[in-house]
Design a protein around this motif. Sequence first.
Motif, PDB file in Angstrom:
ATOM      1  N   PHE A  18       0.832  -1.205   0.000  1.00  0.00           N
ATOM      2  CA  PHE A  18       0.000   0.000   0.000  1.00  0.00           C
ATOM      3  C   PHE A  18       0.868   1.258   0.000  1.00  0.00           C
ATOM      4  CE2 PHE A  18      -4.118  -1.890   1.976  1.00  0.00           C
ATOM      5  CZ  PHE A  18      -4.272  -2.657   0.836  1.00  0.00           C
ATOM      6  N   ALA A  21       2.233   1.754  -3.438  1.00  0.00           N
ATOM      7  CA  ALA A  21       1.203   2.211  -4.375  1.00  0.00           C
ATOM      8  C   ALA A  21       0.875   3.679  -4.129  1.00  0.00           C
ATOM      9  CB  ALA A  21      -0.056   1.357  -4.234  1.00  0.00           C
ATOM     10  N   ARG A  22       0.840   4.093  -2.847  1.00  0.00           N
ATOM     11  CA  ARG A  22       0.581   5.507  -2.509  1.00  0.00           C
ATOM     12  C   ARG A  22       1.669   6.403  -3.084  1.00  0.00           C
ATOM     13  NH1 ARG A  22      -1.286   4.260   2.534  1.00  0.00           N
ATOM     14  NH2 ARG A  22      -3.468   4.829   2.735  1.00  0.00           N
ATOM     15  N   TYR A  25       1.189   6.415  -7.070  1.00  0.00           N
ATOM     16  CA  TYR A  25      -0.019   7.002  -7.668  1.00  0.00           C
ATOM     17  C   TYR A  25      -0.573   8.209  -6.938  1.00  0.00           C
ATOM     18  CZ  TYR A  25       0.172   2.463  -9.897  1.00  0.00           C
ATOM     19  OH  TYR A  25       0.601   1.368 -10.587  1.00  0.00           O
ATOM     20  N   GLU A  27      -2.400   9.906  -3.408  1.00  0.00           N
ATOM     21  CA  GLU A  27      -3.539   9.442  -2.613  1.00  0.00           C
ATOM     22  C   GLU A  27      -4.778   9.177  -3.484  1.00  0.00           C
ATOM     23  OE1 GLU A  27      -3.301   8.497   0.469  1.00  0.00           O
ATOM     24  OE2 GLU A  27      -5.435   8.016   0.633  1.00  0.00           O
ATOM     25  N   PHE A  30      -4.231   6.080  -5.558  1.00  0.00           N
ATOM     26  CA  PHE A  30      -4.200   4.925  -4.650  1.00  0.00           C
ATOM     27  C   PHE A  30      -5.624   4.507  -4.277  1.00  0.00           C
ATOM     28  CE2 PHE A  30      -4.338   3.574  -0.131  1.00  0.00           C
ATOM     29  CZ  PHE A  30      -3.696   2.355  -0.263  1.00  0.00           C
ATOM     30  N   GLN A  31      -6.442   5.498  -3.927  1.00  0.00           N
ATOM     31  CA  GLN A  31      -7.831   5.196  -3.546  1.00  0.00           C
ATOM     32  C   GLN A  31      -8.579   4.559  -4.707  1.00  0.00           C
ATOM     33  OE1 GLN A  31      -8.858   5.095  -0.625  1.00  0.00           O
ATOM     34  NE2 GLN A  31      -7.331   6.329   0.425  1.00  0.00           N
ATOM     35  N   TRP A  33      -7.243   2.789  -7.100  1.00  0.00           N
ATOM     36  CA  TRP A  33      -6.683   1.438  -7.266  1.00  0.00           C
ATOM     37  C   TRP A  33      -7.385   0.466  -6.295  1.00  0.00           C
ATOM     38  CZ3 TRP A  33      -2.823  -0.903  -3.748  1.00  0.00           C
ATOM     39  CH2 TRP A  33      -2.317  -2.101  -4.234  1.00  0.00           C
ATOM     40  N   ARG A  34      -7.650   0.960  -5.086  1.00  0.00           N
ATOM     41  CA  ARG A  34      -8.327   0.131  -4.094  1.00  0.00           C
ATOM     42  C   ARG A  34      -9.810  -0.044  -4.422  1.00  0.00           C
ATOM     43  NH1 ARG A  34      -7.471  -2.531  -0.190  1.00  0.00           N
ATOM     44  NH2 ARG A  34      -8.039  -1.333   1.642  1.00  0.00           N
TER      45      ARG A  34
END
Length: 147
Positions: A18, A21-22, A25, A27, A30-31, A33-34
């Motif tokens: 995580f 990824a943060r 990409y 925040e 990242f969000q 992606w999740r």
Amino acid sequence: MTMENFDDFVNNLQEQIFDEARDAYGEKGFQRWRNPLFHGKIESPDGQARLTGDCGDTMEIFLKFENDRVKQASYFTDGCASSAICGSFAAELAMGKDPDELTDITGDSVLKEIGRLPETDMHCASLAAATLQEALSNYMSVRRKGK
Ligand code: FES
């Protein structure tokens, strides 16, 4: 390794992924992606396209229109995390737009919307935008034929 240690190991690994990824990409990316909004295929779309980039990844974009504006948009890709994020933001950018406004969506707009992408993955944004433009062309040609 005990079960507890194993759980710690998995949790640490996930935290590490995580964090990476943060970093890659930002925040907002990242969000996304999740939580890959706009992911999937739309049944009987009014416009659709499928493009494969030089990297070998394929992007698909689906558009449904109402009164000449995008009512529903989605993406589907077999590509990397960056391509999924880009497809998702390209679909989001398309929402509510008419054909004229859609032509303004470029790889740069997608990138700007995300905020950040790894240097090596910039082409994923271009692939998503190019696929969106193809889906628009598909819609326009079907519309011209008077569907
Ligand atoms: Fe090719 Fe992401 S779309 S590496």
